[in-house]
Scaffold this active site. Structure first.
Site, short mmCIF file in Angstrom:
data_model
loop_
_atom_site.label_atom_id
_atom_site.label_comp_id
_atom_site.label_asym_id
_atom_site.label_seq_id
_atom_site.Cartn_x
_atom_site.Cartn_y
_atom_site.Cartn_z
N VAL A 1 38.30 111.19 55.18
CA VAL A 1 37.94 111.82 53.90
C VAL A 1 36.48 111.53 53.55
CG1 VAL A 1 38.49 111.98 51.45
CG2 VAL A 1 40.33 111.63 53.11
N VAL B 1 47.13 113.10 45.19
CA VAL B 1 48.40 113.83 45.37
C VAL B 1 48.10 115.25 45.83
CG1 VAL B 1 50.54 114.63 44.28
CG2 VAL B 1 49.47 112.50 43.51
N LYS C 1 53.18 109.22 45.49
CA LYS C 1 52.76 110.46 44.84
C LYS C 1 53.77 110.85 43.75
CE LYS C 1 50.23 112.13 48.87
NZ LYS C 1 50.36 112.77 50.18
N VAL D 1 26.21 120.09 37.59
CA VAL D 1 26.31 118.83 36.83
C VAL D 1 25.21 118.74 35.78
CG1 VAL D 1 26.04 116.31 37.08
CG2 VAL D 1 27.49 117.57 38.68
P1 NDP Z 1 40.47 106.37 57.14
O1 NDP Z 1 41.26 105.25 57.70
O2 NDP Z 1 40.10 107.51 58.00
O3 NDP Z 1 39.10 105.77 56.51
C1 NDP Z 1 39.07 104.57 55.81
C2 NDP Z 1 37.63 104.15 55.65
O4 NDP Z 1 37.60 102.96 54.86
C3 NDP Z 1 36.94 103.81 56.96
O5 NDP Z 1 35.63 104.32 56.96
C4 NDP Z 1 36.91 102.28 56.98
O6 NDP Z 1 35.78 101.75 57.63
C5 NDP Z 1 36.77 102.00 55.51
N1 NDP Z 1 37.24 100.66 55.15
C6 NDP Z 1 38.41 100.08 55.43
N2 NDP Z 1 38.46 98.84 54.93
C7 NDP Z 1 37.29 98.64 54.32
C8 NDP Z 1 36.71 97.54 53.62
N3 NDP Z 1 37.38 96.41 53.44
N4 NDP Z 1 35.46 97.68 53.11
C9 NDP Z 1 34.78 98.83 53.29
N5 NDP Z 1 35.27 99.89 53.95
C10 NDP Z 1 36.50 99.79 54.46
O7 NDP Z 1 41.27 106.86 55.84
P2 NDP Z 1 41.28 108.30 55.19
O8 NDP Z 1 39.90 108.79 55.03
O9 NDP Z 1 42.27 109.16 55.89
O10 NDP Z 1 41.94 107.98 53.77
C11 NDP Z 1 41.20 107.35 52.77
C12 NDP Z 1 41.98 107.39 51.46
O11 NDP Z 1 42.24 108.75 51.12
C13 NDP Z 1 43.36 106.72 51.51
O12 NDP Z 1 43.63 106.17 50.24
C14 NDP Z 1 44.31 107.88 51.77
O13 NDP Z 1 45.60 107.63 51.31
C15 NDP Z 1 43.64 108.95 50.94
N6 NDP Z 1 43.96 110.30 51.32
C16 NDP Z 1 43.83 110.71 52.62
C17 NDP Z 1 44.11 111.99 52.99
C18 NDP Z 1 44.02 112.46 54.40
O14 NDP Z 1 44.42 113.60 54.65
N7 NDP Z 1 43.49 111.67 55.33
C19 NDP Z 1 44.55 112.97 51.98
C20 NDP Z 1 44.63 112.45 50.64
C21 NDP Z 1 44.36 111.16 50.33
P3 NDP Z 1 35.61 101.89 59.24
O15 NDP Z 1 35.40 103.36 59.46
O16 NDP Z 1 34.41 101.10 59.52
O17 NDP Z 1 36.87 101.39 59.83
N1 HSE Z 2 49.01 111.08 54.74
C1 HSE Z 2 49.00 111.97 53.64
C2 HSE Z 2 49.84 113.17 53.97
C3 HSE Z 2 47.60 112.38 53.33
O1 HSE Z 2 50.18 113.36 55.13
O2 HSE Z 2 50.16 113.93 53.05
C4 HSE Z 2 47.49 113.23 52.09
O3 HSE Z 2 47.78 112.50 50.94
#
Ligand code: NDP
Ligand code: HSE
Length: 453
Positions: free
Chosen positions: A18, A134, A207, A37
Site C-alpha cells: 500500500v 475496510v 472490519k 487541498v
Molecule cells: P506490507 O507488509 O506490504 O508493508 C508493510 C510495510 O511496513 C513495509 O514497508 C515494512 O517495511 C513496514 N514496516 C513493518 N514494520 C515496521 C516498523 N516496525 N517500522 C517501520 N516500518 C515497518 O503491508 P501492506 O502494505 O499490504 O499493508 C499495510 C497496511 O494496510 C496493513 O494494516 C493492512 O492491513 C492494510 N491494508 C492492506 C491492504 C492490501 O490490500 N494489502 C488493503 C487494505 C488495508 P519493509 O518493507 O522494510 O519490510
Molecule cells: N487482506 C485484506 C483482504 C486486505 O484480503 O481483504 C484488504 O483489507
C-alpha cells in the site's frame, strides 16, 4: 499557484504493497492534490523496517526510526501503512497526542484499540481517518459516519475480505485448489502479512467491528465479533452448495437487534459475526468474485444501499488512503477538524449463541425404518424446525442399501440450539457421520433456492 497555504508535511510509515502506491500517487498527482487541498502535500520522511529493500525511496527521506520521524516538529500528518498492533499503536498515539492528523489502513489496531486512538484524537483535536481499513477502495466508512448520520442503520453485511473471496471464487469457478488460490492472492498483494489473518477470518472480524461501531454508534471491538474463517471449507462443500443452487462466501454481518419488552418497549443490541455461509446464486453477493468486496447497508429511511468495488490491493487501497489524506490536509488548511467518533448509543453485544441462524447439515445415516423419525425427534427436542430434508443415494464406502445421505436445511433458530443439535446428531447410533455443516444466509431475503422462506 495563487493563495496557497504552507505545505502539509506527511510522514509515511510503511512502504510495502500500500505504502508504495501512496508514494507513487502522491508524486504523480502532486499538482492536482495541491489544487484540491489549497496547499502542497509533501512527504518529508518514509519509515520502513529494512532500508536496503527500498531503492525506490529517495535516500534523504528513508529512515528505520519510525518514532523519530513521527515526533519530528515538521510533520503535520502521519500516514500509517505498517499494519499490526505494535509499534503502530505507540506511533499513532504519539502523533495524535501531538495534535498531528492520522490516516491509517490498520483495521487490526482499530478493532483492538480504536477507543484509545479516538480518545487521543479528541483530547488534542486531531483528525483520525481510516477509510482504507475496510473494503479497500470502496468509500464505505465516510457514508456510514457522515452521509447516513441522520438515519437509523439496521444492518451492514457483505463480503469484506478480498483474499478469501479470491480463494472461494477460484475454487468455485476454476476448481483451483485452496493452497494455490491463497498463493495467488498473496502474490497479487491482497493477503495480510500473515495470511492466516485472512483465511481464519480475523481480518473480516476486525472490519466487522469497525463497521458495527460506526453503524450503531457503539464501541464494538474484535473480541465482540463471532468469527469463523474459511480454512475448513473444502471443494466438496462448494460442490454441495452448487448442487443446491448456492455458492459459499465469507460474510461479515452486523445487525441491530430489536426485541420487544413486556412493558411495550424495545431493547436493542448489536450482533456482529463472520463466517462462511451458503448463499443462493441469485443473490447479488454470489456474483462478487476475485478480490472484490460488496457490502449492503440497510437503514430505516434510506432503505437498502449497495457498495461494491476492489476490496484489496496496493492501488485501490492507496486511493482510499489518499482520499483521507486530502480530507485531513484540507481540514488543516482550513484550521478545523473532521467529524468526531460517536459511540453514544453504547448498545450491548448479543452473544452468538442467541443469534438466529440457519444451518445446512449433511449427514450419513443407517437406511432403515424409523431413522428419519429419530432424527426429526432430536431436532424437535432442541426446538429446531426443519425446513427441507432430502435423501440422496448412499455415499461411496457404504454397502449398497445400508446407508443414506440426508441433506437437511433448518429454519432459523438460535445458533446455540443449532450447534447443540449437530453435536447430538453425532452421538446417535443411527448417524454414521456428520459430513458437513454450513450456515445458510440470504440477508433478509427468502432462500428460495433451498425451498426455505
Ligand atoms: P506490507 O507488509 O506490504 O508493508 C508493510 C510495510 O511496513 C513495509 O514497508 C515494512 O517495511 C513496514 N514496516 C513493518 N514494520 C515496521 C516498523 N516496525 N517500522 C517501520 N516500518 C515497518 O503491508 P501492506 O502494505 O499490504 O499493508 C499495510 C497496511 O494496510 C496493513 O494494516 C493492512 O492491513 C492494510 N491494508 C492492506 C491492504 C492490501 O490490500 N494489502 C488493503 C487494505 C488495508 P519493509 O518493507 O522494510 O519490510
Ligand atoms: N487482506 C485484506 C483482504 C486486505 O484480503 O481483504 C484488504 O483489507
Amino acid at each position: 499557484m495563487p493563495n496557497q497555504a504552507a505545505p502539509v508535511r506527511v510522514a509515511l510509515l510503511g512502504c510495502g504493497t500500500v505504502g508504495r502506491e501512496v508514494m507513487r500517487l502522491l508524486s504523480e498527482q502532486a499538482g492536482e492534490l495541491a489544487a484540491r487541498v489549497g496547499a502542497p502535500v509533501e512527504i518529508v520522511g518514509v519509515a520502513v523496517r529494512r532500508a536496503h529493500k527500498h531503492p525506490e525511496v529517495p535516500a534523504e527521506l528513508l529512515t528505520t526510526d519510525a518514532y523519530g520521524l513521527v515526533n519530528r516538529h515538521d510533520v503535520d500528518v502521519v500516514v500509517e501503512v505498517i499494519g499490526g498492533i505494535d509499534p503502530a499503536r505507540g506511533l499513532l498515539l504519539d502523533a495524535l497526542k501531538a495534535g498531528k492528523g492520522v490516516v491509517t489502513a490498520n483495521k487490526a489496531l482499530l478493532a483492538e484499540d480504536g477507543a484509545t486512538l479516538a480518545e487521543a484524537a479528541d483530547a488534542s483535536g486531531a483528525d483520525l481517518y481510516y477509510e482504507a481499513s475496510v473494503a479497500g477502495a470502496i468509500p464505505l466508512l465516510r457514508p456510514l459516519r457522515e452521509s447516513l448520520a441522520g438515519d437509523k442503520i439496521t444492518r451492514v453485511a457483505g463480503i469484506v475480505n478480498g483474499t478469501t473471496n479470491y480463494i472461494l471464487s477460484a475454487m468455485a469457478s476454476a476448481g483451483t485448489g485452496y493452497r494455490e488460490a491463497l498463493d495467488e492472492a498473496t502474490e497479487l498483494g491482497y493477503a495480510e502479512a500473515d495470511p492466516s489473518a485472512d483465511v481464519d477470518g480475523f481480518d473480516a472480524q476486525a472490519k466487522a467491528a469497525i463497521l458495527a461501531s460506526l453503524a450503531f454508534h457503539t464501541r464494538v471491538s474484535a473480541t465482540d465479533v463471532y468469527c469463523e474463517g474459511i480454512s475448513a471449507v473444502t471443494a466438496a462443500d462448494i460442490a454441495a452448495a452448487e448442487a443446491l443452487g448456492c455458492t459459499v462466501k465469507l460474510l461479515a454481518i452486523c445487525e441491530r437487534v430489536s426485541v420487544p419488552t413486556a412493558d411495550g418497549g424495545v431493547t436493542e443490541s448489536v450482533s456482529a459475526r463472520v463466517y462462511p455461509a451458503m448463499i443462493p446464486l441469485s443473490h447479488p453477493l454470489a456474483s462478487v468474485s476475485e478480490a472484490y468486496n460488496a457490502v449492503f447497508v440497510e437503514a430505516e429511511a434510506a432503505g437498502q444501499l449497495m457498495f461494491y468495488g476492489q476490496g484489496a490491493g496496493g492501488a485501490p487501497t492507496a486511493s482510499a488512503v489518499l482520499g483521507d489524506l486530502v480530507a485531513v490536509a484540507r481540514n488543516r488548511v482550513a484550521g478545523g477538524r473532521g467529524p468526531r467518533e460517536s459511540a453514544h448509543a453504547d448498545l450491548p453485544v448479543q452473544p452468538m449463541g442467541r443469534t438466529p441462524t440457519r444451518y445446512h447439515i449433511s449427514l450419513d445415516v443407517d437406511d432403515r425404518a424409523g431413522v428419519l423419525a429419530t432424527i426429526a425427534g432430536l431436532f424437535a427436542r432442541h426446538e429446531v424446525s426443519i425446513a427441507t430434508v432430502r435423501q440422496e443415494t448412499a455415499p461411496t464406502g457404504f454397502a449398497k442399501g445400508t446407508g443414506a445421505r440426508l441433506v437437511i436445511v433448518t429454519h432459523a433458530a438460535p445458533d446455540a440450539a443449532l450447534a447443540a443439535t449437530v453435536a447430538a446428531l453425532g452421538e446417535l447410533d443411527e448417524v454414521l457421520g456428520v459430513d458437513r455443516v454450513l450456515r445458510v444466509e440470504n440477508l433478509g431475503r427468502p432462500v428460495s433456492a433451498l425451498g426455505v422462506t
